[in-house]
Design an enzyme around this catalytic site. Sequence first.
Site, PDB file in Angstrom:
ATOM      1  N   ASP A  16       0.863  -1.187   0.000  1.00  0.00           N
ATOM      2  CA  ASP A  16       0.000   0.000   0.000  1.00  0.00           C
ATOM      3  C   ASP A  16       0.899   1.237   0.000  1.00  0.00           C
ATOM      4  O   ASP A  16       1.708   1.411   0.917  1.00  0.00           O
ATOM      5  CB  ASP A  16      -0.859  -0.045   1.283  1.00  0.00           C
ATOM      6  CG  ASP A  16      -1.783   1.142   1.397  1.00  0.00           C
ATOM      7  OD1 ASP A  16      -2.758   1.057   2.153  1.00  0.00           O
ATOM      8  OD2 ASP A  16      -1.545   2.162   0.711  1.00  0.00           O
ATOM      9  N   ILE A  17       0.737   2.083  -0.999  1.00  0.00           N
ATOM     10  CA  ILE A  17       1.633   3.247  -1.096  1.00  0.00           C
ATOM     11  C   ILE A  17       1.484   4.173   0.101  1.00  0.00           C
ATOM     12  O   ILE A  17       2.458   4.814   0.518  1.00  0.00           O
ATOM     13  CB  ILE A  17       1.390   4.003  -2.422  1.00  0.00           C
ATOM     14  CG1 ILE A  17       2.545   4.985  -2.667  1.00  0.00           C
ATOM     15  CG2 ILE A  17       0.035   4.719  -2.456  1.00  0.00           C
ATOM     16  CD1 ILE A  17       2.795   5.335  -4.084  1.00  0.00           C
ATOM     17  N   ASN A  30      -5.873  13.618 -10.319  1.00  0.00           N
ATOM     18  CA  ASN A  30      -6.545  14.129 -11.529  1.00  0.00           C
ATOM     19  C   ASN A  30      -6.325  15.635 -11.543  1.00  0.00           C
ATOM     20  O   ASN A  30      -5.884  16.198 -10.548  1.00  0.00           O
ATOM     21  CB  ASN A  30      -8.042  13.750 -11.519  1.00  0.00           C
ATOM     22  CG  ASN A  30      -8.775  14.398 -10.366  1.00  0.00           C
ATOM     23  OD1 ASN A  30      -8.838  15.616 -10.253  1.00  0.00           O
ATOM     24  ND2 ASN A  30      -9.304  13.573  -9.477  1.00  0.00           N
ATOM     25  N   GLY A  38      -9.216   5.314  -5.778  1.00  0.00           N
ATOM     26  CA  GLY A  38      -7.908   4.636  -5.871  1.00  0.00           C
ATOM     27  C   GLY A  38      -6.834   5.197  -4.963  1.00  0.00           C
ATOM     28  O   GLY A  38      -7.057   5.489  -3.794  1.00  0.00           O
ATOM     29  N   VAL A  39      -5.653   5.386  -5.554  1.00  0.00           N
ATOM     30  CA  VAL A  39      -4.502   5.935  -4.803  1.00  0.00           C
ATOM     31  C   VAL A  39      -4.862   7.309  -4.238  1.00  0.00           C
ATOM     32  O   VAL A  39      -4.608   7.621  -3.069  1.00  0.00           O
ATOM     33  CB  VAL A  39      -3.279   6.053  -5.735  1.00  0.00           C
ATOM     34  CG1 VAL A  39      -2.181   6.907  -5.117  1.00  0.00           C
ATOM     35  CG2 VAL A  39      -2.741   4.671  -6.093  1.00  0.00           C
ATOM     36  N   ASP A  40      -5.488   8.140  -5.095  1.00  0.00           N
ATOM     37  CA  ASP A  40      -5.847   9.519  -4.728  1.00  0.00           C
ATOM     38  C   ASP A  40      -6.727   9.518  -3.474  1.00  0.00           C
ATOM     39  O   ASP A  40      -6.476  10.230  -2.487  1.00  0.00           O
ATOM     40  CB  ASP A  40      -6.609  10.135  -5.913  1.00  0.00           C
ATOM     41  CG  ASP A  40      -6.574  11.656  -5.925  1.00  0.00           C
ATOM     42  OD1 ASP A  40      -7.167  12.240  -6.840  1.00  0.00           O
ATOM     43  OD2 ASP A  40      -5.951  12.248  -5.021  1.00  0.00           O
ATOM     44  N   GLY A 131      -5.164   2.197 -13.370  1.00  0.00           N
ATOM     45  CA  GLY A 131      -6.432   1.896 -12.696  1.00  0.00           C
ATOM     46  C   GLY A 131      -7.569   2.564 -13.443  1.00  0.00           C
ATOM     47  O   GLY A 131      -7.860   2.225 -14.600  1.00  0.00           O
ATOM     48  N   TYR A 133      -7.688   5.148 -15.034  1.00  0.00           N
ATOM     49  CA  TYR A 133      -7.332   5.769 -16.323  1.00  0.00           C
ATOM     50  C   TYR A 133      -7.102   4.764 -17.432  1.00  0.00           C
ATOM     51  O   TYR A 133      -6.804   5.126 -18.573  1.00  0.00           O
ATOM     52  CB  TYR A 133      -6.136   6.721 -16.148  1.00  0.00           C
ATOM     53  CG  TYR A 133      -6.524   8.108 -15.626  1.00  0.00           C
ATOM     54  CD1 TYR A 133      -7.847   8.413 -15.282  1.00  0.00           C
ATOM     55  CD2 TYR A 133      -5.581   9.107 -15.497  1.00  0.00           C
ATOM     56  CE1 TYR A 133      -8.199   9.661 -14.817  1.00  0.00           C
ATOM     57  CE2 TYR A 133      -5.914  10.376 -15.031  1.00  0.00           C
ATOM     58  CZ  TYR A 133      -7.234  10.650 -14.698  1.00  0.00           C
ATOM     59  OH  TYR A 133      -7.594  11.905 -14.238  1.00  0.00           O
TER      60      TYR A 133
HETATM   61  N1  APR Z   1      -1.357   1.574  -3.005  1.00  0.00           N
HETATM   62  C1  APR Z   1      -0.716   1.247  -4.162  1.00  0.00           C
HETATM   63  N2  APR Z   1      -1.360   1.120  -5.341  1.00  0.00           N
HETATM   64  C2  APR Z   1      -2.700   1.314  -5.341  1.00  0.00           C
HETATM   65  C3  APR Z   1      -3.435   1.653  -4.176  1.00  0.00           C
HETATM   66  C4  APR Z   1      -2.690   1.773  -2.970  1.00  0.00           C
HETATM   67  N3  APR Z   1      -3.299   2.078  -1.808  1.00  0.00           N
HETATM   68  N4  APR Z   1      -4.756   1.778  -4.512  1.00  0.00           N
HETATM   69  C5  APR Z   1      -4.831   1.520  -5.833  1.00  0.00           C
HETATM   70  N5  APR Z   1      -3.622   1.236  -6.341  1.00  0.00           N
HETATM   71  C6  APR Z   1      -3.225   0.902  -7.724  1.00  0.00           C
HETATM   72  C7  APR Z   1      -4.319   0.447  -8.641  1.00  0.00           C
HETATM   73  O1  APR Z   1      -4.514  -0.950  -8.501  1.00  0.00           O
HETATM   74  C8  APR Z   1      -3.716   0.797  -9.993  1.00  0.00           C
HETATM   75  O2  APR Z   1      -2.836  -0.240 -10.383  1.00  0.00           O
HETATM   76  O3  APR Z   1      -2.742   2.111  -8.299  1.00  0.00           O
HETATM   77  C9  APR Z   1      -2.866   2.036  -9.722  1.00  0.00           C
HETATM   78  C10 APR Z   1      -3.454   3.350 -10.222  1.00  0.00           C
HETATM   79  O4  APR Z   1      -4.855   3.312 -10.054  1.00  0.00           O
HETATM   80  P1  APR Z   1      -5.726   4.641  -9.764  1.00  0.00           P
HETATM   81  O5  APR Z   1      -5.552   5.020  -8.375  1.00  0.00           O
HETATM   82  O6  APR Z   1      -7.100   4.359 -10.299  1.00  0.00           O
HETATM   83  O7  APR Z   1      -5.035   5.781 -10.638  1.00  0.00           O
HETATM   84  P2  APR Z   1      -5.148   6.121 -12.189  1.00  0.00           P
HETATM   85  O8  APR Z   1      -5.390   4.907 -13.024  1.00  0.00           O
HETATM   86  O9  APR Z   1      -3.931   6.968 -12.478  1.00  0.00           O
HETATM   87  O10 APR Z   1      -6.466   7.023 -12.295  1.00  0.00           O
HETATM   88  C11 APR Z   1      -6.447   8.304 -11.741  1.00  0.00           C
HETATM   89  O11 APR Z   1      -8.455   7.894 -10.520  1.00  0.00           O
HETATM   90  O12 APR Z   1      -8.592   8.014  -8.243  1.00  0.00           O
HETATM   91  C12 APR Z   1      -8.834   8.706  -9.396  1.00  0.00           C
HETATM   92  O13 APR Z   1      -8.614  11.017  -8.786  1.00  0.00           O
HETATM   93  C13 APR Z   1      -7.995   9.951  -9.504  1.00  0.00           C
HETATM   94  O14 APR Z   1      -9.190  10.737 -11.409  1.00  0.00           O
HETATM   95  C14 APR Z   1      -7.988  10.152 -10.991  1.00  0.00           C
HETATM   96  C15 APR Z   1      -7.879   8.728 -11.521  1.00  0.00           C
END
Ligand code: APR
Length: 185
Positions: A16-17, A30, A38-40, A131, A133
């Site tokens: 987990d990041i 975003n 997700g991560v955000d 994820g 995106y």
């Molecule tokens: N730790 C590490 N990796 C994670 C975590 C976490 N806690 N949560 C999710 N991930 C992984 C997902 O499995 C994926 O492989 O991070 C990667 C990126 O996924 P997203 O968070 O959906 O990011 P992204 O694809 O860049 O989309 C960005 O999603 O959350 C919204 O506000 C954000 O609109 C933006 C979009």
Amino acid sequence: METITGASRLILVLGDITEQDTDAIVNAANPSLLGGGGVDGAIHRKGGEEILEECKIIRKTSYPDGLPTGKAVITTGGKLKAKNVIHTVGPIWNGGDKGEPELLAQAYRNSLSLAMKTGLKTISFPSISTGAYGYPIEKASRVAIKAVVEFLEKNKGIEEVRFVLHSEQDMRTYEEALKEILDFQ
Ligand code: APR
């Protein structure tokens, strides 16, 4: 899996990041910088209000129309173990011939140069854009690792870069990518 690139350690971590204790962790944000899923969502949930407050100030002072794809900005880490969060916006996958690879590479490069400028030594990345995106992770992992390896070979100062993968499958994909890129070195 771990390797040395230039003078830096490059490590693939399954986890987990938001739990990483590196100087900075990178948020897959975003353009609004006002949070998401997700991560955000995880970073804002665990890091607390301070991070969002600084994001709002950045929006007002530097990016009134939103953070462009590929750019990076830095805030406090709030309640996180990491001192700082570097927010970057990856490209939304749109078939692969709309400049997505270069924009994804820029997101990694700009995050690393911002970390260096800020004097940070260690940084953790999620798998940006793979994820919500929709960027196919087999492709994104090659772009990400190539961009980071090339940056670390040219720039001294960063001691450790972690890719923090959220599933065994993603970990395996990044391991294959790392082996491929290193074999071509
Ligand atoms: N730790 C590490 N990796 C994670 C975590 C976490 N806690 N949560 C999710 N991930 C992984 C997902 O499995 C994926 O492989 O991070 C990667 C990126 O996924 P997203 O968070 O959906 O990011 P992204 O694809 O860049 O989309 C960005 O999603 O959350 C919204 O506000 C954000 O609109 C933006 C979009």
